[in-house]
Enzyme design. Structure first.
Site, PDB file in Angstrom:
ATOM      1  N   ASP A  32       0.860  -1.193   0.000  1.00 33.68           N
ATOM      2  CA  ASP A  32       0.000   0.000   0.000  1.00 33.68           C
ATOM      3  C   ASP A  32       0.889   1.234   0.000  1.00 33.68           C
ATOM      4  OD1 ASP A  32      -2.067   2.053   0.794  1.00 33.68           O
ATOM      5  OD2 ASP A  32      -3.290   0.279   1.156  1.00 33.68           O
ATOM      6  N   CYS A 120     -21.325   0.470  -7.453  1.00 33.75           N
ATOM      7  CA  CYS A 120     -21.394   1.769  -8.153  1.00 33.75           C
ATOM      8  C   CYS A 120     -21.341   1.605  -9.669  1.00 33.75           C
ATOM      9  CB  CYS A 120     -20.257   2.683  -7.705  1.00 33.75           C
ATOM     10  SG  CYS A 120     -20.484   3.302  -6.043  1.00 33.75           S
ATOM     11  N   TYR A 149     -16.029   6.761 -10.850  1.00 32.21           N
ATOM     12  CA  TYR A 149     -15.586   5.628 -10.029  1.00 32.21           C
ATOM     13  C   TYR A 149     -16.251   4.335 -10.523  1.00 32.21           C
ATOM     14  CZ  TYR A 149     -15.452   2.661  -5.806  1.00 32.21           C
ATOM     15  OH  TYR A 149     -15.302   1.618  -4.926  1.00 32.21           O
ATOM     16  N   LYS A 192     -17.351   6.884   4.602  1.00 28.40           N
ATOM     17  CA  LYS A 192     -18.639   6.577   3.983  1.00 28.40           C
ATOM     18  C   LYS A 192     -19.749   6.752   5.020  1.00 28.40           C
ATOM     19  CE  LYS A 192     -17.746   3.766   0.439  1.00 28.40           C
ATOM     20  NZ  LYS A 192     -18.095   2.478  -0.127  1.00 28.40           N
ATOM     21  N   ALA A 193     -21.016   6.649   4.530  1.00 31.83           N
ATOM     22  CA  ALA A 193     -22.165   7.043   5.365  1.00 31.83           C
ATOM     23  C   ALA A 193     -22.172   6.420   6.778  1.00 31.83           C
ATOM     24  CB  ALA A 193     -23.468   6.741   4.623  1.00 31.83           C
ATOM     25  N   GLN A 218     -33.215   8.462   0.362  1.00 30.89           N
ATOM     26  CA  GLN A 218     -32.447   7.573  -0.511  1.00 30.89           C
ATOM     27  C   GLN A 218     -32.136   6.277   0.260  1.00 30.89           C
ATOM     28  OE1 GLN A 218     -31.425  10.468   0.796  1.00 30.89           O
ATOM     29  NE2 GLN A 218     -29.218  10.640   1.034  1.00 30.89           N
ATOM     30  N   ARG A 220     -30.147   2.384   0.785  1.00 31.46           N
ATOM     31  CA  ARG A 220     -28.914   1.616   0.573  1.00 31.46           C
ATOM     32  C   ARG A 220     -28.961   0.370   1.464  1.00 31.46           C
ATOM     33  NH1 ARG A 220     -28.551   5.109  -2.585  1.00 31.46           N
ATOM     34  NH2 ARG A 220     -26.760   6.321  -3.262  1.00 31.46           N
ATOM     35  N   ARG A 283     -30.458   1.728  -3.737  1.00 33.21           N
ATOM     36  CA  ARG A 283     -29.569   0.625  -4.112  1.00 33.21           C
ATOM     37  C   ARG A 283     -29.662  -0.451  -3.034  1.00 33.21           C
ATOM     38  NH1 ARG A 283     -23.920   2.559  -5.312  1.00 33.21           N
ATOM     39  NH2 ARG A 283     -24.786   2.902  -7.383  1.00 33.21           N
TER      40      ARG A 283
HETATM   41  P1  NAD Z   1      -9.561   1.999   1.254  1.00 33.32           P
HETATM   42  O1  NAD Z   1      -9.474   3.347   0.605  1.00 33.32           O
HETATM   43  O2  NAD Z   1      -9.579   1.932   2.734  1.00 33.32           O
HETATM   44  O3  NAD Z   1      -8.392   1.061   0.710  1.00 33.32           O
HETATM   45  C1  NAD Z   1      -7.824   1.208  -0.567  1.00 33.32           C
HETATM   46  C2  NAD Z   1      -6.317   1.266  -0.354  1.00 33.32           C
HETATM   47  O4  NAD Z   1      -5.679   1.376  -1.636  1.00 33.32           O
HETATM   48  C3  NAD Z   1      -5.859   2.490   0.470  1.00 33.32           C
HETATM   49  O5  NAD Z   1      -5.191   2.082   1.644  1.00 33.32           O
HETATM   50  C4  NAD Z   1      -4.952   3.241  -0.470  1.00 33.32           C
HETATM   51  O6  NAD Z   1      -3.822   3.832   0.163  1.00 33.32           O
HETATM   52  C5  NAD Z   1      -4.510   2.139  -1.426  1.00 33.32           C
HETATM   53  N1  NAD Z   1      -4.016   2.718  -2.679  1.00 33.32           N
HETATM   54  C6  NAD Z   1      -4.611   3.684  -3.423  1.00 33.32           C
HETATM   55  N2  NAD Z   1      -3.822   4.008  -4.447  1.00 33.32           N
HETATM   56  C7  NAD Z   1      -2.701   3.227  -4.351  1.00 33.32           C
HETATM   57  C8  NAD Z   1      -1.513   3.129  -5.101  1.00 33.32           C
HETATM   58  N3  NAD Z   1      -1.313   3.905  -6.177  1.00 33.32           N
HETATM   59  N4  NAD Z   1      -0.584   2.231  -4.725  1.00 33.32           N
HETATM   60  C9  NAD Z   1      -0.763   1.464  -3.615  1.00 33.32           C
HETATM   61  N5  NAD Z   1      -1.873   1.514  -2.858  1.00 33.32           N
HETATM   62  C10 NAD Z   1      -2.824   2.396  -3.221  1.00 33.32           C
HETATM   63  O7  NAD Z   1     -10.856   1.317   0.640  1.00 33.32           O
HETATM   64  P2  NAD Z   1     -11.603  -0.030   1.064  1.00 33.32           P
HETATM   65  O8  NAD Z   1     -12.908   0.368   1.611  1.00 33.32           O
HETATM   66  O9  NAD Z   1     -10.718  -0.897   1.868  1.00 33.32           O
HETATM   67  O10 NAD Z   1     -11.862  -0.679  -0.365  1.00 33.32           O
HETATM   68  C11 NAD Z   1     -11.050  -1.715  -0.905  1.00 33.32           C
HETATM   69  C12 NAD Z   1     -11.511  -2.050  -2.306  1.00 33.32           C
HETATM   70  O11 NAD Z   1     -12.900  -2.416  -2.293  1.00 33.32           O
HETATM   71  C13 NAD Z   1     -11.408  -0.875  -3.276  1.00 33.32           C
HETATM   72  O12 NAD Z   1     -11.037  -1.371  -4.541  1.00 33.32           O
HETATM   73  C14 NAD Z   1     -12.800  -0.327  -3.336  1.00 33.32           C
HETATM   74  O13 NAD Z   1     -13.054   0.352  -4.552  1.00 33.32           O
HETATM   75  C15 NAD Z   1     -13.611  -1.596  -3.212  1.00 33.32           C
HETATM   76  N6  NAD Z   1     -14.955  -1.333  -2.684  1.00 33.32           N
HETATM   77  C16 NAD Z   1     -15.125  -0.939  -1.393  1.00 33.32           C
HETATM   78  C17 NAD Z   1     -16.394  -0.685  -0.925  1.00 33.32           C
HETATM   79  C18 NAD Z   1     -16.634  -0.230   0.501  1.00 33.32           C
HETATM   80  O14 NAD Z   1     -17.776  -0.052   0.866  1.00 33.32           O
HETATM   81  N7  NAD Z   1     -15.614  -0.062   1.336  1.00 33.32           N
HETATM   82  C19 NAD Z   1     -17.510  -0.824  -1.764  1.00 33.32           C
HETATM   83  C20 NAD Z   1     -17.299  -1.217  -3.076  1.00 33.32           C
HETATM   84  C21 NAD Z   1     -16.024  -1.498  -3.523  1.00 33.32           C
END
Ligand code: NAD
Length: 320
Positions: A32, A120, A149, A192-193, A218, A220, A283
């Site tokens: 990360d 999304c 996104y 998030k919410a 709305q 969810r 949703r």
């Molecule tokens: P988060 O933002 O806590 O974790 C994502 C991590 O990716 C972060 O720690 C960030 O530092 C890291 N990151 C971003 N750019 C980077 C880069 N260039 N190099 C290395 N690391 C990088 O989000 P999350 O809630 O843990 O979500 C994880 C995954 O699940 C994501 O792909 C997100 O889109 C997907 N997702 C999450 C949710 C949710 O409700 N949390 C819903 C739908 C999808």
């Protein structure tokens, strides 16, 4: 011992996934831009690196890992992805990460790769009626996500499926629906919410008001982190690429969610609805395919997950 690579391991879901894989006896490498914010990582090896850089990706995915979990993305809650201010970053950063990761995993002969897509990506036109949103997996096309996104997630889903088709790579794609729980971002603009509302309630004085974006009607659904991970682990064990929803079917209005959190707090608070970014009108997860393919679906009550999450946010030092 099985070897797993978790990218995005400093984030909310990634840091919990590392803990789960360690409990199951895996050797884990996490990657990360940052370490997990709220507890020490349990990864055997944790690399700070930017996955937009090909040389970093070559170094961290250097061997045929048994399992790769690609969770890294530039993301946040409605205040981050629906304002339009971060669109170029969201698309460029996440797409670059996925392009780099998949190609390197192919070269390194990785056995299986998991990709976290999102609800999304579903078309906005199916989510206009808050009482009756349509989010079955096969309702994705004609595509019309309401955010960049969502468009990036759809593109990357297709990218993973193309690598599966053309190179025979084993891919597993989940569409997460609003995952929440302890050790998730709860302030700073990317929350998030559920976390944002828990923070507002924890900070409010008895008898006060909390602000909720939009008219609060709305709808969810929200899935507790442990159930999300259970779904991910089960999906990886099946010979099924997806995409498949991993979410809860317990749909609530946002004002309903706020009322639940106020109840948990035991405070006498009222809700003030204000203008703010809200996303689609309705949703909900549709778990028919999940049940059919995995013989499982989440079952924890929203209120139970919120109770744990509220207590954790309330316990963070800087509140009150
Ligand atoms: P988060 O933002 O806590 O974790 C994502 C991590 O990716 C972060 O720690 C960030 O530092 C890291 N990151 C971003 N750019 C980077 C880069 N260039 N190099 C290395 N690391 C990088 O989000 P999350 O809630 O843990 O979500 C994880 C995954 O699940 C994501 O792909 C997100 O889109 C997907 N997702 C999450 C949710 C949710 O409700 N949390 C819903 C739908 C999808």
């Amino acid at each position: 011992m099985k070897k797993a690579l978790v990218t995005g391991a400093g984030g909310f879901i990634g840091s919990h996934l590392v803990k789960r894989l360690k409990k199951e006896g895996y050797w884990v490498r996490g990657v990360d831009l940052k370490y997990p914010e709220f507890s020490k990582t349990q990864a055997d090896d944790f690399v700070i690196g930017d996955l937009r850089e090909q040389q970093v990706v070559r170094k961290i995915a250097d061997s045929p890992f048994d399992e790769v979990y690609q969770l890294a993305a530039d993301m946040g809650g409605a205040g981050y992805i629906f304002t339009g201010e971060h669109d170029a970053d969201v698309m460029h950063n996440s797409a670059t990460i996925n392009l780099n990761m998949l190609e390197q995993c192919r070269l390194a002969k990785v056995k299986k790769i998991f990709y976290s897509s999102s609800a999304c990506m579903y078309p906005a036109y199916n989510q206009e009626d808050p009482a009756n949103p349509k989010c079955a997996e096969d309702s994705a096309y004609p595509a019309a996500p309401d955010s960049e996104y969502g468009w990036e997630k759809l593109f990357s889903e297709r990218l993973y499926l193309a690598y599966n088709r053309n190179y025979g790579m084993k891919v597993h794609i989940a569409r997460f629906h609003n995952i929440f729980g302890p050790e998730g971002t709860w302030r700073g603009g990317k929350e998030k919410a559920p976390a944002a509302i828990c923070r507002k309630v924890a900070e409010a004085k008895d008898g006060g008001k909390i602000e909720i974006w939009g008219d609060g009607k709305q709808t969810r659904s929200f899935l507790y982190i442990d159930e999300c991970l259970e779904g991910v682990r089960r999906l990886m064990a099946f010979d099924f690429s997806g995409p498949v929803n991993i979410g809860s079917e317990e749909m609530v209005t946002i004002n309903g969610l706020a009322k639940m959190i106020i109840d948990i707090s035991g405070k006498g608070l009222s809700i003030k609805n204000i203008t703010g970014p809200t996303g689609v009108r309705g949703r909900n997860s549709d778990n028919r395919l999940l049940r059919q393919k995995l013989g499982w679906a989440p079952s924890l009550k929203l209120k139970d997950g919120l109770t744990i999450t509220y207590k954790w946010i309330e316990s963070q030092n800087n509140i009150l």
